[in-house]
Write a protein that holds these residues in place. Structure first.
Motif, PDB file in Angstrom:
ATOM      1  N   PRO A 268       0.784  -1.162   0.062  1.00 47.77           N
ATOM      2  CA  PRO A 268       0.065   0.027  -0.176  1.00 47.77           C
ATOM      3  C   PRO A 268       0.629   1.292  -0.097  1.00 47.77           C
ATOM      4  CG  PRO A 268      -0.122  -1.121   2.138  1.00 47.77           C
ATOM      5  CD  PRO A 268       0.397  -2.196   1.225  1.00 47.77           C
ATOM      6  N   ASP A 269       1.990   1.264   0.267  1.00 44.99           N
ATOM      7  CA  ASP A 269       2.876   2.359   0.604  1.00 44.99           C
ATOM      8  C   ASP A 269       3.776   2.870  -0.555  1.00 44.99           C
ATOM      9  OD1 ASP A 269       1.769   2.883   3.237  1.00 44.99           O
ATOM     10  OD2 ASP A 269       3.298   1.838   4.207  1.00 44.99           O
ATOM     11  N   ALA A 270       3.774   1.763  -1.619  1.00 44.79           N
ATOM     12  CA  ALA A 270       4.659   1.644  -2.752  1.00 44.79           C
ATOM     13  C   ALA A 270       3.943   2.909  -3.774  1.00 44.79           C
ATOM     14  CB  ALA A 270       4.987   0.711  -3.300  1.00 44.79           C
ATOM     15  N   THR A 271       4.566   3.694  -4.264  1.00 38.51           N
ATOM     16  CA  THR A 271       3.913   4.589  -5.196  1.00 38.51           C
ATOM     17  C   THR A 271       4.296   3.896  -6.752  1.00 38.51           C
ATOM     18  OG1 THR A 271       5.921   6.011  -5.851  1.00 38.51           O
ATOM     19  CG2 THR A 271       4.169   6.774  -3.983  1.00 38.51           C
ATOM     20  N   VAL A 272       3.669   4.380  -7.625  1.00 39.17           N
ATOM     21  CA  VAL A 272       3.727   3.934  -8.903  1.00 39.17           C
ATOM     22  C   VAL A 272       5.119   4.307  -9.587  1.00 39.17           C
ATOM     23  CG1 VAL A 272       2.891   3.702 -11.290  1.00 39.17           C
ATOM     24  CG2 VAL A 272       1.213   3.693  -9.696  1.00 39.17           C
ATOM     25  N   ALA A 273       5.582   5.365  -9.108  1.00 41.24           N
ATOM     26  CA  ALA A 273       6.815   5.736  -9.611  1.00 41.24           C
ATOM     27  C   ALA A 273       8.042   5.058  -8.870  1.00 41.24           C
ATOM     28  CB  ALA A 273       7.127   7.391  -9.136  1.00 41.24           C
ATOM     29  N   GLU A 274       7.859   4.837  -7.619  1.00 40.91           N
ATOM     30  CA  GLU A 274       8.820   3.875  -6.942  1.00 40.91           C
ATOM     31  C   GLU A 274       8.727   2.513  -7.665  1.00 40.91           C
ATOM     32  OE1 GLU A 274       8.318   5.810  -2.495  1.00 40.91           O
ATOM     33  OE2 GLU A 274       7.082   4.334  -3.044  1.00 40.91           O
ATOM     34  N   VAL A 275       7.660   1.970  -7.945  1.00 42.11           N
ATOM     35  CA  VAL A 275       7.502   0.465  -8.428  1.00 42.11           C
ATOM     36  C   VAL A 275       8.492   0.567  -9.750  1.00 42.11           C
ATOM     37  CG1 VAL A 275       5.970  -1.092  -9.279  1.00 42.11           C
ATOM     38  CG2 VAL A 275       5.530  -0.042  -7.102  1.00 42.11           C
ATOM     39  N   ALA A 276       8.109   1.559 -10.514  1.00 43.72           N
ATOM     40  CA  ALA A 276       8.448   1.781 -12.214  1.00 43.72           C
ATOM     41  C   ALA A 276       9.877   1.625 -11.937  1.00 43.72           C
ATOM     42  CB  ALA A 276       8.095   3.069 -12.562  1.00 43.72           C
ATOM     43  N   ALA A 277      10.765   2.529 -10.847  1.00 48.09           N
ATOM     44  CA  ALA A 277      12.279   2.595 -10.940  1.00 48.09           C
ATOM     45  C   ALA A 277      12.827   1.267 -10.320  1.00 48.09           C
ATOM     46  CB  ALA A 277      12.496   3.608  -9.937  1.00 48.09           C
ATOM     47  N   ARG A 278      11.910   0.361  -9.575  1.00 55.02           N
ATOM     48  CA  ARG A 278      12.377  -1.093  -9.048  1.00 55.02           C
ATOM     49  C   ARG A 278      12.575  -2.154 -10.210  1.00 55.02           C
ATOM     50  NH1 ARG A 278       9.725  -1.773  -3.262  1.00 55.02           N
ATOM     51  NH2 ARG A 278      11.009  -4.028  -3.484  1.00 55.02           N
ATOM     52  N   VAL A 279      11.645  -1.957 -11.135  1.00 56.86           N
ATOM     53  CA  VAL A 279      11.543  -3.026 -12.086  1.00 56.86           C
ATOM     54  C   VAL A 279      11.927  -2.607 -13.674  1.00 56.86           C
ATOM     55  CG1 VAL A 279       9.684  -3.725 -10.898  1.00 56.86           C
ATOM     56  CG2 VAL A 279       9.284  -2.463 -12.796  1.00 56.86           C
ATOM     57  N   GLY A 280      12.588  -1.236 -13.598  1.00 53.87           N
ATOM     58  CA  GLY A 280      13.323  -1.080 -14.806  1.00 53.87           C
ATOM     59  C   GLY A 280      12.534  -0.097 -15.607  1.00 53.87           C
ATOM     60  N   TYR A 281      11.575   0.731 -15.195  1.00 47.89           N
ATOM     61  CA  TYR A 281      11.179   1.689 -16.088  1.00 47.89           C
ATOM     62  C   TYR A 281      11.209   3.124 -15.548  1.00 47.89           C
ATOM     63  CZ  TYR A 281       8.169  -2.044 -18.280  1.00 47.89           C
ATOM     64  OH  TYR A 281       7.442  -2.988 -18.929  1.00 47.89           O
ATOM     65  N   SER A 282      11.642   4.149 -16.553  1.00 52.47           N
ATOM     66  CA  SER A 282      12.141   5.306 -16.299  1.00 52.47           C
ATOM     67  C   SER A 282      11.241   6.178 -15.518  1.00 52.47           C
ATOM     68  CB  SER A 282      12.617   5.930 -17.551  1.00 52.47           C
ATOM     69  OG  SER A 282      11.863   6.185 -18.487  1.00 52.47           O
ATOM     70  N   THR A 283       9.945   6.125 -15.757  1.00 52.97           N
ATOM     71  CA  THR A 283       8.895   6.740 -15.191  1.00 52.97           C
ATOM     72  C   THR A 283       7.423   6.103 -15.009  1.00 52.97           C
ATOM     73  OG1 THR A 283       7.873   7.484 -17.169  1.00 52.97           O
ATOM     74  CG2 THR A 283       9.774   8.825 -16.533  1.00 52.97           C
ATOM     75  N   ALA A 284       6.703   6.787 -14.007  1.00 52.65           N
ATOM     76  CA  ALA A 284       5.441   5.933 -13.877  1.00 52.65           C
ATOM     77  C   ALA A 284       4.885   5.852 -15.102  1.00 52.65           C
ATOM     78  CB  ALA A 284       4.840   6.878 -12.536  1.00 52.65           C
ATOM     79  N   PHE A 285       4.770   7.081 -16.071  1.00 49.15           N
ATOM     80  CA  PHE A 285       3.833   6.889 -17.188  1.00 49.15           C
ATOM     81  C   PHE A 285       4.307   5.793 -17.974  1.00 49.15           C
ATOM     82  CE2 PHE A 285       3.560   7.853 -21.802  1.00 49.15           C
ATOM     83  CZ  PHE A 285       2.048   8.165 -21.745  1.00 49.15           C
ATOM     84  N   ALA A 286       5.759   5.299 -18.130  1.00 46.55           N
ATOM     85  CA  ALA A 286       6.240   4.323 -18.874  1.00 46.55           C
ATOM     86  C   ALA A 286       5.708   3.079 -18.276  1.00 46.55           C
ATOM     87  CB  ALA A 286       7.692   4.493 -18.885  1.00 46.55           C
ATOM     88  N   LEU A 287       5.730   2.869 -17.037  1.00 48.72           N
ATOM     89  CA  LEU A 287       5.326   1.518 -16.369  1.00 48.72           C
ATOM     90  C   LEU A 287       3.866   1.442 -16.621  1.00 48.72           C
ATOM     91  CD1 LEU A 287       5.349  -0.829 -14.649  1.00 48.72           C
ATOM     92  CD2 LEU A 287       5.216   0.488 -12.535  1.00 48.72           C
ATOM     93  N   SER A 288       3.192   2.695 -16.513  1.00 46.70           N
ATOM     94  CA  SER A 288       1.523   2.462 -16.499  1.00 46.70           C
ATOM     95  C   SER A 288       1.274   2.171 -17.993  1.00 46.70           C
ATOM     96  CB  SER A 288       0.747   3.885 -16.291  1.00 46.70           C
ATOM     97  OG  SER A 288       1.267   4.108 -14.988  1.00 46.70           O
ATOM     98  N   ALA A 289       1.724   2.914 -19.080  1.00 49.52           N
ATOM     99  CA  ALA A 289       1.743   2.224 -20.386  1.00 49.52           C
ATOM    100  C   ALA A 289       1.823   1.046 -20.603  1.00 49.52           C
ATOM    101  CB  ALA A 289       2.590   3.332 -21.386  1.00 49.52           C
ATOM    102  N   ALA A 290       3.057   0.339 -20.312  1.00 47.95           N
ATOM    103  CA  ALA A 290       3.305  -1.093 -20.754  1.00 47.95           C
ATOM    104  C   ALA A 290       2.466  -2.041 -19.774  1.00 47.95           C
ATOM    105  CB  ALA A 290       4.771  -1.157 -20.185  1.00 47.95           C
ATOM    106  N   PHE A 291       2.104  -1.689 -18.446  1.00 46.81           N
ATOM    107  CA  PHE A 291       1.103  -2.430 -17.656  1.00 46.81           C
ATOM    108  C   PHE A 291      -0.331  -2.454 -18.182  1.00 46.81           C
ATOM    109  CE2 PHE A 291      -1.124  -3.887 -14.147  1.00 46.81           C
ATOM    110  CZ  PHE A 291      -0.223  -4.466 -13.160  1.00 46.81           C
ATOM    111  N   LYS A 292      -0.951  -1.156 -18.870  1.00 42.23           N
ATOM    112  CA  LYS A 292      -2.159  -1.416 -19.511  1.00 42.23           C
ATOM    113  C   LYS A 292      -2.042  -2.104 -20.807  1.00 42.23           C
ATOM    114  CE  LYS A 292      -6.178   1.558 -20.134  1.00 42.23           C
ATOM    115  NZ  LYS A 292      -6.581   3.029 -19.695  1.00 42.23           N
TER     116      LYS A 292
END
Length: 323
Positions: A268-292
């Motif tokens: 619950p405390d992990a932001t999308v930006a933090e998750v993105a950085a931990r798994v190899g995406y440069s931004t939260a937007f990049a992770l969101s786009a790939a995830f969707k």
């Protein structure tokens, strides 16, 4: 970390349901809890498992079975014994007529007699990690490993009824160890066809690349960079990886990263930006786009669904008593 290590970190027990059942014939338990993964070990005696489809499977002393949900199954002394107890979602237990079938006989202990000839240890994973999806996909609905020589079955049977400081953590780790050992033995047996990622561990090129991807998914990997690490050409790596794994290296990496991201999004405390950085995406937007694109929903929608789907704790005494 090899691929099996990485995939088996997925089904980690966190407050898993654990129960030691002592039973004397006749007995039969129909399980309708819809749990995604369950382990049944015979600490003494014998039992039969009747899956939703397929033939009954006999378990002898020391045998371990792993059942992939959510289909129901029955555990019984004999295949034709009528169910005396039904396990519902949330680990609620009733008799077929709705009454309470058997009492709790102690901490995490249950059955129709305290000194029954059959002793079962059942461990149920209520929630599974997303990264274990390739492992589960490689398994049949029922896995049986006969004649297990591991000391973990009697050890878990002894520990499950104890109440001591830190006991929940001890039981969770013992359950994990028994599951990992059982699946490793099953996948290694010559009569079973192992999945591609399991066979590829021994490959001198693809094996090291899989370890690189699993060890450090946040690295900005490219096929050329991975090829340089294992001293082959880019084309040779792409061809060999696809032939053995069934998909190109970058597609495999994307699935691995998004599986890790899905697990991290449950925190619950992990932001999308933090998750993105931990798994190899440069931004939260990049992770969101790939995830969707791959999963069809946004990270925020996934997090909301995961929270809503988490099974509630049962209020019945059937549930494991606190340590």
């Amino acid at each position: 970390m090899d691929p099996l290590d990485a995939l088996l970190t997925g089904p980690r027990a966190h407050g898993a349901f654990l129960l030691r059942s002592s039973l004397a014939p006749p007995w039969a338990i129909r399980v309708r809890d819809e749990a995604p993964l369950t382990l049944v070990a015979v600490a003494a005696g014998q039992a039969w498992i009747l899956p939703a489809s397929g033939d009954p499977v006999r378990l002898g002393d020391g045998d371990v079975a792993v059942l992939r949900g959510p289909d129901e199954y029955t555990v019984a002394d004999e295949p034709d014994t009528a169910p005396r107890a039904i396990i519902h979602p949330g680990q609620r237990c009733t008799a077929p007529d709705g009454t309470t079938p058997y009492p709790m006989t102690g901490a995490r202990s249950w059955g129709n007699t305290p000194d029954g000839g059959c002793v079962l240890v059942t461990g149920t994973y209520q929630v599974l990690s997303e990264v274990c999806a390739p492992l589960l996909a490689a398994l049949p609905p029922l896995v049986r490993v006969p004649g297990a020589t591991s000391p973990l079955v009697p050890l878990l049977a002894a520990e499950v009824v104890r109440d001591a400081p830190g006991q929940e953590a001890v039981l969770d780790r013992l359950l994990d160890l028994l599951l990992v050992g059982t699946l490793r033995e099953y996948l290694s047996r010559p009569e079973h066809e192992p999945p591609p990622w399991f066979r590829a561990q021994a490959d001198p090129v693809v094996g090291p690349v899989l370890r690189l991807l699993h060890d450090d998914p946040a690295q900005p990997w490219t096929v050329a960079g991975l090829a340089a690490e294992v001293h082959v050409s880019r084309a040779a790596l792409a061809r060999r990886f696809t032939d053995l794994i069934g998909q190109p290296p970058m597609s495999y990496l994307t699935e691995w990263r998004l599986g890790l991201a899905a697990d991290l999004l449950r925190e619950p405390d992990a932001t999308v930006a933090e998750v993105a950085a931990r798994v190899g995406y440069s931004t939260a937007f990049a992770l969101s786009a790939a995830f969707k694109r791959v999963r069809g929903i946004s990270p925020r929608e996934y997090r909301e669904r995961a929270a809503a789907d988490r099974p509630p704790l049962a209020s019945t005494g059937w549930r494991r008593l606190p340590a």
